[in-house]
Design an enzyme around this catalytic site. Structure first.
Site, PDB file in Angstrom:
ATOM      1  N   ALA A  44      16.151  -8.500  15.646  1.00  0.00           N
ATOM      2  CA  ALA A  44      16.079  -9.967  15.811  1.00  0.00           C
ATOM      3  C   ALA A  44      15.249 -10.578  14.682  1.00  0.00           C
ATOM      4  O   ALA A  44      15.604 -11.624  14.132  1.00  0.00           O
ATOM      5  CB  ALA A  44      15.477 -10.328  17.163  1.00  0.00           C
TER       6      ALA A  44
ATOM      7  N   LYS B 248      14.883  -9.360  11.670  1.00  0.00           N
ATOM      8  CA  LYS B 248      15.557  -9.230  10.384  1.00  0.00           C
ATOM      9  C   LYS B 248      16.751 -10.189  10.291  1.00  0.00           C
ATOM     10  O   LYS B 248      17.023 -10.743   9.225  1.00  0.00           O
ATOM     11  CB  LYS B 248      15.971  -7.768  10.159  1.00  0.00           C
ATOM     12  CG  LYS B 248      14.767  -6.817  10.065  1.00  0.00           C
ATOM     13  CD  LYS B 248      13.807  -7.215   8.950  1.00  0.00           C
ATOM     14  CE  LYS B 248      12.663  -6.244   8.755  1.00  0.00           C
ATOM     15  NZ  LYS B 248      11.769  -6.621   7.649  1.00  0.00           N
TER      16      LYS B 248
ATOM     17  N   THR C  14      -3.592  -3.845   4.736  1.00  0.00           N
ATOM     18  CA  THR C  14      -4.320  -4.416   5.873  1.00  0.00           C
ATOM     19  C   THR C  14      -5.807  -4.049   5.864  1.00  0.00           C
ATOM     20  O   THR C  14      -6.572  -4.601   6.649  1.00  0.00           O
ATOM     21  CB  THR C  14      -3.699  -3.957   7.214  1.00  0.00           C
ATOM     22  OG1 THR C  14      -3.677  -2.528   7.234  1.00  0.00           O
ATOM     23  CG2 THR C  14      -2.300  -4.507   7.402  1.00  0.00           C
TER      24      THR C  14
ATOM     25  N   TYR D 224      13.054  -5.663  16.483  1.00  0.00           N
ATOM     26  CA  TYR D 224      13.080  -5.525  15.015  1.00  0.00           C
ATOM     27  C   TYR D 224      14.327  -6.182  14.416  1.00  0.00           C
ATOM     28  O   TYR D 224      14.236  -6.952  13.458  1.00  0.00           O
ATOM     29  CB  TYR D 224      13.031  -4.038  14.670  1.00  0.00           C
ATOM     30  CG  TYR D 224      13.028  -3.721  13.196  1.00  0.00           C
ATOM     31  CD1 TYR D 224      11.864  -3.850  12.436  1.00  0.00           C
ATOM     32  CD2 TYR D 224      14.181  -3.272  12.556  1.00  0.00           C
ATOM     33  CE1 TYR D 224      11.860  -3.535  11.075  1.00  0.00           C
ATOM     34  CE2 TYR D 224      14.182  -2.955  11.201  1.00  0.00           C
ATOM     35  CZ  TYR D 224      13.021  -3.094  10.464  1.00  0.00           C
ATOM     36  OH  TYR D 224      13.019  -2.777   9.123  1.00  0.00           O
TER      37      TYR D 224
ATOM     38  N   ASP E 140      -3.880  -9.475   6.602  1.00  0.00           N
ATOM     39  CA  ASP E 140      -3.233  -9.211   7.889  1.00  0.00           C
ATOM     40  C   ASP E 140      -2.330 -10.409   8.150  1.00  0.00           C
ATOM     41  O   ASP E 140      -2.819 -11.519   8.382  1.00  0.00           O
ATOM     42  CB  ASP E 140      -4.280  -9.067   8.999  1.00  0.00           C
ATOM     43  CG  ASP E 140      -3.622  -8.877  10.363  1.00  0.00           C
ATOM     44  OD1 ASP E 140      -2.373  -8.924  10.454  1.00  0.00           O
ATOM     45  OD2 ASP E 140      -4.358  -8.706  11.352  1.00  0.00           O
TER      46      ASP E 140
ATOM     47  N   SER F  35       0.816  -1.229   0.000  1.00  0.00           N
ATOM     48  CA  SER F  35       0.000   0.000   0.000  1.00  0.00           C
ATOM     49  C   SER F  35       0.841   1.266   0.000  1.00  0.00           C
ATOM     50  O   SER F  35       0.353   2.335  -0.326  1.00  0.00           O
ATOM     51  CB  SER F  35      -0.918  -0.010   1.222  1.00  0.00           C
ATOM     52  OG  SER F  35      -0.152  -0.269   2.376  1.00  0.00           O
ATOM     53  N   ARG F  36       2.097   1.150   0.414  1.00  0.00           N
ATOM     54  CA  ARG F  36       2.954   2.346   0.496  1.00  0.00           C
ATOM     55  C   ARG F  36       4.417   1.913   0.564  1.00  0.00           C
ATOM     56  O   ARG F  36       4.718   0.714   0.618  1.00  0.00           O
ATOM     57  CB  ARG F  36       2.584   3.219   1.700  1.00  0.00           C
ATOM     58  CG  ARG F  36       2.465   2.455   3.002  1.00  0.00           C
ATOM     59  CD  ARG F  36       1.564   3.193   4.013  1.00  0.00           C
ATOM     60  NE  ARG F  36       1.196   2.345   5.127  1.00  0.00           N
ATOM     61  CZ  ARG F  36       1.853   2.271   6.268  1.00  0.00           C
ATOM     62  NH1 ARG F  36       2.910   3.024   6.471  1.00  0.00           N
ATOM     63  NH2 ARG F  36       1.456   1.462   7.230  1.00  0.00           N
TER      64      ARG F  36
HETATM   65  P1  NAP Z   1       5.933   1.208   5.577  1.00  0.00           P
HETATM   66  O1  NAP Z   1       6.009   2.360   4.639  1.00  0.00           O
HETATM   67  O2  NAP Z   1       5.677   1.460   7.025  1.00  0.00           O
HETATM   68  O3  NAP Z   1       4.838   0.168   5.006  1.00  0.00           O
HETATM   69  C1  NAP Z   1       4.605  -1.025   5.697  1.00  0.00           C
HETATM   70  C2  NAP Z   1       3.705  -1.915   4.873  1.00  0.00           C
HETATM   71  O4  NAP Z   1       3.471  -3.122   5.627  1.00  0.00           O
HETATM   72  C3  NAP Z   1       2.339  -1.301   4.611  1.00  0.00           C
HETATM   73  O5  NAP Z   1       1.901  -1.668   3.322  1.00  0.00           O
HETATM   74  C4  NAP Z   1       1.469  -1.941   5.672  1.00  0.00           C
HETATM   75  O6  NAP Z   1       0.088  -2.036   5.303  1.00  0.00           O
HETATM   76  C5  NAP Z   1       2.071  -3.338   5.746  1.00  0.00           C
HETATM   77  N1  NAP Z   1       1.736  -4.007   7.009  1.00  0.00           N
HETATM   78  C6  NAP Z   1       1.957  -3.556   8.271  1.00  0.00           C
HETATM   79  N2  NAP Z   1       1.446  -4.436   9.164  1.00  0.00           N
HETATM   80  C7  NAP Z   1       0.918  -5.458   8.449  1.00  0.00           C
HETATM   81  C8  NAP Z   1       0.221  -6.645   8.796  1.00  0.00           C
HETATM   82  N3  NAP Z   1      -0.039  -6.976  10.063  1.00  0.00           N
HETATM   83  N4  NAP Z   1      -0.202  -7.450   7.792  1.00  0.00           N
HETATM   84  C9  NAP Z   1       0.032  -7.146   6.507  1.00  0.00           C
HETATM   85  N5  NAP Z   1       0.658  -6.021   6.104  1.00  0.00           N
HETATM   86  C10 NAP Z   1       1.098  -5.177   7.072  1.00  0.00           C
HETATM   87  O7  NAP Z   1       7.273   0.349   5.548  1.00  0.00           O
HETATM   88  P2  NAP Z   1       8.529   0.378   4.539  1.00  0.00           P
HETATM   89  O8  NAP Z   1       9.498   1.345   5.056  1.00  0.00           O
HETATM   90  O9  NAP Z   1       8.055   0.446   3.146  1.00  0.00           O
HETATM   91  O10 NAP Z   1       9.135  -1.070   4.838  1.00  0.00           O
HETATM   92  C11 NAP Z   1       8.838  -2.212   4.057  1.00  0.00           C
HETATM   93  C12 NAP Z   1       9.749  -3.348   4.484  1.00  0.00           C
HETATM   94  O11 NAP Z   1      11.109  -2.926   4.348  1.00  0.00           O
HETATM   95  C13 NAP Z   1       9.577  -3.758   5.945  1.00  0.00           C
HETATM   96  O12 NAP Z   1       9.743  -5.148   6.082  1.00  0.00           O
HETATM   97  C14 NAP Z   1      10.709  -3.036   6.638  1.00  0.00           C
HETATM   98  O13 NAP Z   1      11.091  -3.677   7.826  1.00  0.00           O
HETATM   99  C15 NAP Z   1      11.783  -3.119   5.584  1.00  0.00           C
HETATM  100  N6  NAP Z   1      12.831  -2.111   5.740  1.00  0.00           N
HETATM  101  C16 NAP Z   1      12.533  -0.783   5.667  1.00  0.00           C
HETATM  102  C17 NAP Z   1      13.564   0.155   5.833  1.00  0.00           C
HETATM  103  C18 NAP Z   1      13.318   1.635   5.769  1.00  0.00           C
HETATM  104  O14 NAP Z   1      14.280   2.381   6.008  1.00  0.00           O
HETATM  105  N7  NAP Z   1      12.128   2.109   5.448  1.00  0.00           N
HETATM  106  C19 NAP Z   1      14.878  -0.295   6.067  1.00  0.00           C
HETATM  107  C20 NAP Z   1      15.130  -1.652   6.137  1.00  0.00           C
HETATM  108  C21 NAP Z   1      14.110  -2.544   5.966  1.00  0.00           C
HETATM  109  P3  NAP Z   1      -0.961  -0.865   5.714  1.00  0.00           P
HETATM  110  O15 NAP Z   1      -0.663   0.315   4.814  1.00  0.00           O
HETATM  111  O16 NAP Z   1      -2.285  -1.451   5.444  1.00  0.00           O
HETATM  112  O17 NAP Z   1      -0.710  -0.555   7.152  1.00  0.00           O
END
Ligand code: NAP
Length: 249
Positions: A158, A160, A39, A156, A64, A16-17
């Site tokens: 742990a 990853k 979600t 977090y 979810d 979604s984002r």
């Molecule tokens: P984000 O913008 O916060 O988006 C999180 C996404 O996960 C959203 O689409 C959200 O859906 C979904 N989500 C959250 N809880 C969920 C659940 N219970 N069931 C199903 N979907 C769920 O995160 P992001 O920064 O794009 O991160 C994406 C991935 O990259 C994550 O695994 C994160 O740990 C990893 N990552 C990110 C960074 C960073 O710097 N941003 C760095 C390293 C790793 P909704 O919109 O419906 O809530």
């Protein structure tokens, strides 16, 4: 000329984002039929609007990852409506940051379940079809902090680091069926997840990144697309680090 992911069905969780949305669009541009999840129904609609805006066809569905019924229904619906899943991107993830001294069981459990247990559940749900087809790509989004740690993120990091071990083990279990399992480990990427950082924290962070900028969701999506196509067919159990050089492993 056919696109590299023509006739492939890809599932991207958390589309979604942020990073998931960029991955969904890029896989779709390479020809895959992409199912992106959110979600809520409103979020699933946003996923579909993103495909439409980019003049792509793709599907938004609700998931979810903490709810087994939701996972089972999603997989069943995808298989009956579109066919077996060829590419799984385990991207959905959350943070609940706090020092271990103050961490509550709820903060620990929800992060472990959302980020790590989900990878186990979803991978298990798709590998039967992949094994039958003797083809599959599973790409797990881990993180630089799973490799270097980060104060305030014991839960977090742990999850990853756990994803990395899971990836290597599963890659060994199913490699002989033509299925590759890899990680992409982003550094600090400009999404909702990192927007909570203060100006001071941001500047401090930039000082540790040789490329002197936060990453973009597209930087991560490019690595994911590579791992999803045949160009990466002899790579499995690996991690591609996308972090601007902040950790050189
Ligand atoms: P984000 O913008 O916060 O988006 C999180 C996404 O996960 C959203 O689409 C959200 O859906 C979904 N989500 C959250 N809880 C969920 C659940 N219970 N069931 C199903 N979907 C769920 O995160 P992001 O920064 O794009 O991160 C994406 C991935 O990259 C994550 O695994 C994160 O740990 C990893 N990552 C990110 C960074 C960073 O710097 N941003 C760095 C390293 C790793 P909704 O919109 O419906 O809530």
């Amino acid at each position: 000329m056919s696109l590299p992911l023509q006739n492939k069905i890809a599932l991207v969780t958390g589309a979604s984002r942020g990073i998931g949305a960029a991955i969904a669009v890029k896989l779709s541009k390479k020809g895959a039929l992409v199912i992106g999840t959110a979600t809520s129904a409103k979020g699933a609609k946003i996923v579909e609007q993103t495909f439409e805006l980019n003049k792509l066809s793709g599907v938004g569905m609700v998931l979810d990852v903490n709810d087994n019924t939701s996972i089972n229904e999603l997989i069943k619906n995808i298989i009956t409506q579109h066919g077996e899943i060829n590419i799984l991107i385990n991207n959905a993830g959350i943070t609940k940051d706090t020092l271990l001294m103050r961490m509550k069981d709820e903060d620990w459990d929800v992060v472990i379940n959302t980020n790590l247990k989900s990878v186990y559940k979803l991978s298990q749900s798709v590998i039967k079809g992949m094994m039958k087809n003797r083809y599959g790509r599973i790409i797990n989004i881990s993180s630089v902090v799973g490799h270097m740690g980060n104060a305030g993120q014991t839960n977090y990091s742990a999850t990853k680091a756990g994803i990395t071990g899971f990836t290597k083990s599963l890659a060994q279990e199913i490699g002989n069926r033509g299925i590759t399992v890899n990680c992409v480990a982003p550094g600090f990427i400009d999404t909702d997840m990192t927007r909570a950082l203060t100006e001071e924290q941001r500047n401090l962070l930039l000082g540790h990144i040789p490329l002197s900028r936060l990453g973009s969701p597209n930087d991560v999506a490019n690595a994911v697309v590579f791992l999803a196509t045949d160009d990466s067919g002899y790579i499995t159990g690996e991690t591609i680090h996308v972090n601007g050089g902040m950790l050189m492993v």
